[in-house]
Design a protein around this motif. Structure first.
Motif, short mmCIF file in Angstrom:
data_model
loop_
_atom_site.label_atom_id
_atom_site.label_comp_id
_atom_site.label_asym_id
_atom_site.label_seq_id
_atom_site.Cartn_x
_atom_site.Cartn_y
_atom_site.Cartn_z
N GLY A 1 0.80 -1.21 0.00
CA GLY A 1 0.00 0.00 0.00
C GLY A 1 0.84 1.26 0.00
N ALA A 2 1.93 1.27 0.76
CA ALA A 2 2.71 2.49 0.95
C ALA A 2 3.69 2.78 -0.18
N ALA A 3 4.15 1.75 -0.87
CA ALA A 3 5.23 1.94 -1.84
C ALA A 3 4.84 2.82 -3.02
N VAL A 4 3.53 2.99 -3.26
CA VAL A 4 3.11 3.78 -4.42
C VAL A 4 2.82 5.24 -4.04
N GLN A 5 2.98 5.61 -2.77
CA GLN A 5 2.53 6.92 -2.34
C GLN A 5 3.28 8.08 -2.98
N GLY A 6 4.53 7.86 -3.37
CA GLY A 6 5.30 8.96 -3.94
C GLY A 6 5.59 8.84 -5.41
N ILE A 7 4.93 7.90 -6.11
CA ILE A 7 5.31 7.66 -7.51
C ILE A 7 4.11 7.70 -8.45
N PHE A 8 3.09 8.47 -8.10
CA PHE A 8 1.91 8.52 -8.96
C PHE A 8 2.23 9.01 -10.38
N PRO A 9 3.13 9.99 -10.57
CA PRO A 9 3.47 10.36 -11.95
C PRO A 9 4.09 9.21 -12.75
N TYR A 10 4.86 8.36 -12.09
CA TYR A 10 5.50 7.23 -12.78
C TYR A 10 4.45 6.17 -13.15
N ILE A 11 3.52 5.91 -12.21
CA ILE A 11 2.44 4.96 -12.52
C ILE A 11 1.58 5.50 -13.66
N ALA A 12 1.32 6.81 -13.63
CA ALA A 12 0.53 7.42 -14.69
C ALA A 12 1.17 7.20 -16.06
N GLY A 13 2.48 7.36 -16.12
CA GLY A 13 3.18 7.11 -17.38
C GLY A 13 3.12 5.66 -17.80
N GLY A 14 3.18 4.75 -16.82
CA GLY A 14 3.18 3.33 -17.15
C GLY A 14 1.86 2.80 -17.65
N VAL A 15 0.75 3.44 -17.25
CA VAL A 15 -0.57 2.96 -17.67
C VAL A 15 -1.29 4.01 -18.52
N ALA A 16 -0.55 5.01 -18.97
CA ALA A 16 -1.07 6.03 -19.90
C ALA A 16 -2.30 6.74 -19.34
N ALA B 1 2.76 -6.08 -11.68
CA ALA B 1 4.09 -5.93 -12.27
C ALA B 1 4.08 -6.07 -13.79
N SER B 2 3.02 -6.64 -14.35
CA SER B 2 3.05 -6.96 -15.77
C SER B 2 2.04 -6.17 -16.61
N THR B 3 1.06 -5.54 -15.98
CA THR B 3 0.01 -4.90 -16.77
C THR B 3 0.35 -3.46 -17.13
N GLY B 4 -0.17 -3.03 -18.27
CA GLY B 4 -0.06 -1.64 -18.68
C GLY B 4 -1.42 -0.99 -18.80
N ASN B 5 -2.46 -1.66 -18.26
CA ASN B 5 -3.83 -1.17 -18.32
C ASN B 5 -4.27 -0.70 -16.94
#
Length: 501
Positions: free
Chosen positions: A27-42, A94-98
């Motif tokens: 749960g916590a590991a994604v708290q500071g990387i929302f821009p990176y996740i946004a790029g990964g799933v467009a 780890a594998s999805t881009g959707n």
């Protein structure tokens, strides 16, 4: 399970505690990387935030499932099932881009983490000597909370160096290790016939929470209740949750028991606990995002802004078993919110500042979090008879976990609106400088107004924390004063043991 010996089951703590810690880490590991996740799933950073909020929704729902699943399948099978579900969710993440598949996998991880919170607490307490329960609760709370302090920094490091998907990929072997060690240490015993499962109540609860989460996540984008979609979804959430409350009041085997809310310490202590937790989770999400989007730091440096929280919270939480016996629960709860108020009041944000300037305010925030759970949890359970502790704890944990979503969403909404208001007020007074490109000026204005809005929210949080400190001191009741009406109170016994120690 019953207590078998006077020795501490360290291997059980290691295996089950690792599973509990991994649930919090996911749960916590994604708290500071929302821009990176946004790029990964467009998608946008706002939509990437759903990777956290949908995790929390299912985390809270998973807590409600533990009592029945434990009675029906046994502790070992529930633990293995939770680890397997989290492993599968991590593989998919780890594998999805959707985006939608990512939200489904995050829901799986959240459900597993929710099952492990009350299950691990029960296993730890039942397998350890009664004289060591204070130490055991410190171990349990640190296993759950430490990943919240170091998870964002590790998530930021992986996002910058090798890609955010490695956060989920590398968690898979740890989930498998937890399942291997923990399952070998959990001893099954035949218990009473499990009660019936309240499937209608569960479906009403899940539908109501998901509708409410859709409103929280999309309300700002659609204009809140000016939008028919948000209005209809809000009415659906109210209807489903109202039916759920009616169902729980009449069901023979309810998922949650709300009659504890008639007790002052329960509802008021739970309100304060949710307030402190929601504010903390909101700021733990916004500060890294602000450092990345407005100060220009990458995911590692933006997330490392939260490291001082762990440096303060872990040592203080270890001392809480002694401190609440010395100071009293009511005073300690009040002091906790005074620490929060000091943290929010001393934090001053500027577009020109370095991250080191926030070390001490964030350190004070860590002290507040380290002092949050023990006094308020014990006050919440004061007046509750010993045999009803599991049911009362399940209800309070469910409400507390879901409150984090409200904190994250409200702070983000007020930050966005405050930024827009500040831009509107400042735009007429901004004059282009000779030789300064217009895009640079616009970016500077955005950074300045976003920082000003966030700084105003810090002042508001300070006043809320000060009010909470006063309420805790004036209106919460010491467990000893409740002894006459709750003669079998578990918390009153803990208070006597702490005083004698």
């Amino acid at each position: 399970m019953t207590q078998r010996s006077e020795t501490m089951p360290w291997m059980l703590f290691l295996g089950v505690g690792l599973g509990l810690a991994m649930g919090s880490f996911d749960g916590a590991a994604v708290q500071g990387i929302f821009p990176y996740i946004a790029g990964g799933v467009a998608t946008s950073s706002d939509h990437a935030l759903w990777a956290l909020t949908y995790f929390i929704v299912n985390w809270s729902v998973g807590i409600t499932l533990m009592p029945w699943t434990h009675a029906r399948f046994g502790a070992r099978q529930v633990f293995l099932g939770a680890c397997s579900l989290a492993t599968l969710g991590s593989v998919i993440s780890a594998s999805t881009g959707n985006l939608w598949i990512l939200l489904l996998s995050r829901a799986m991880e959240g459900m597993a983490a929710g099952l492990l919170v009350p299950l691990s607490q029960s296993l730890f307490l039942r397998a350890s000597p009664a004289t060591q329960h204070g130490l055991v609760m410190v171990l349990w709370s640190n296993a759950m909370l430490v990943p919240f302090f170091i998870g964002p920094a590790l998530g930021g490091y992986f996002a910058v160096t090798s890609g955010y998907r490695w956060i989920f990929a590398l968690s898979v072997p740890f989930w498998l290790l937890a399942a291997w060690i923990g399952s070998g240490q959990i001893r099954e015993e035949r218990g009473p016939r499990p009660p019936g499962f309240d499937l209608p109540g569960f479906l009403l609860l899940y539908a109501g929470l998901m509708a409410l989460q859709i409103v929280l996540d999309n309300g700002e984008q659609y204009g809140w209740w000016h939008s028919r979609f948000i209005l209809r979804t809000s009415l659906m959430a109210i209807a489903f949750l109202s039916l759920f409350a009616w169902r729980e009041a009449t069901a023979r085997h309810p998922l949650l028991r709300f009659h504890y809310l008639r007790q002052r310490n329960y509802w008021l202590g739970l309100l304060l606990l949710c307030l402190g937790w929601a504010l903390f989770m909101g700021w733990a999400s916004l500060l890294p995002l602000w450092a990345e989007e407005n100060l220009g730091f990458n995911g590692w440096w933006g997330s490392s802004i939260l490291i001082p929280i762990g440096l303060a919270a872990v040592p203080l939480s270890i001392l809480m078993d002694r401190l609440h016996g010395l100071l009293g629960l009511r005073r300690l709860a009040s002091a906790c919110f005074l620490l929060f108020a000091l943290a929010y009041g001393t934090a001053y944000l500027s577009p020109m500042m370095s991250l080191g300037d926030l070390f001490w305010p964030v350190f004070l925030l860590g002290l507040g979090v380290g002092a949050l759970f023990v006094p308020l949890t014990l006050l919440i359970l004061s007046g509750v008879e010993k045999e009803e502790i599991p049911a009362a704890s399940t209800t309070s944990n469910f409400i507390r976990v879901f409150s984090a979503n409200i904190g994250v969403t409200l702070l983000e909404v007020f930050w966005t609106r405050g930024t827009a208001l500040a831009q509107s007020n400042m735009r007429a007074d901004v004059q282009p400088l000779p030789g300064l490109p217009l895009p640079v000026l616009v970016q500077h204005l955005q950074s300045l107004t976003a920082t000003l809005s966030l700084d105003n929210l810090l002042r508001l949080s300070m006043w809320i924390a000060l009010a909470a400190a006063a309420v805790a001191y004036l209106f919460l009741i010491s467990p000893r004063r409740l002894a006459a009406t709750a003669a079998n109170s578990y918390v009153e016994e803990v208070e006597r043991e702490s005083s004698s120690a």
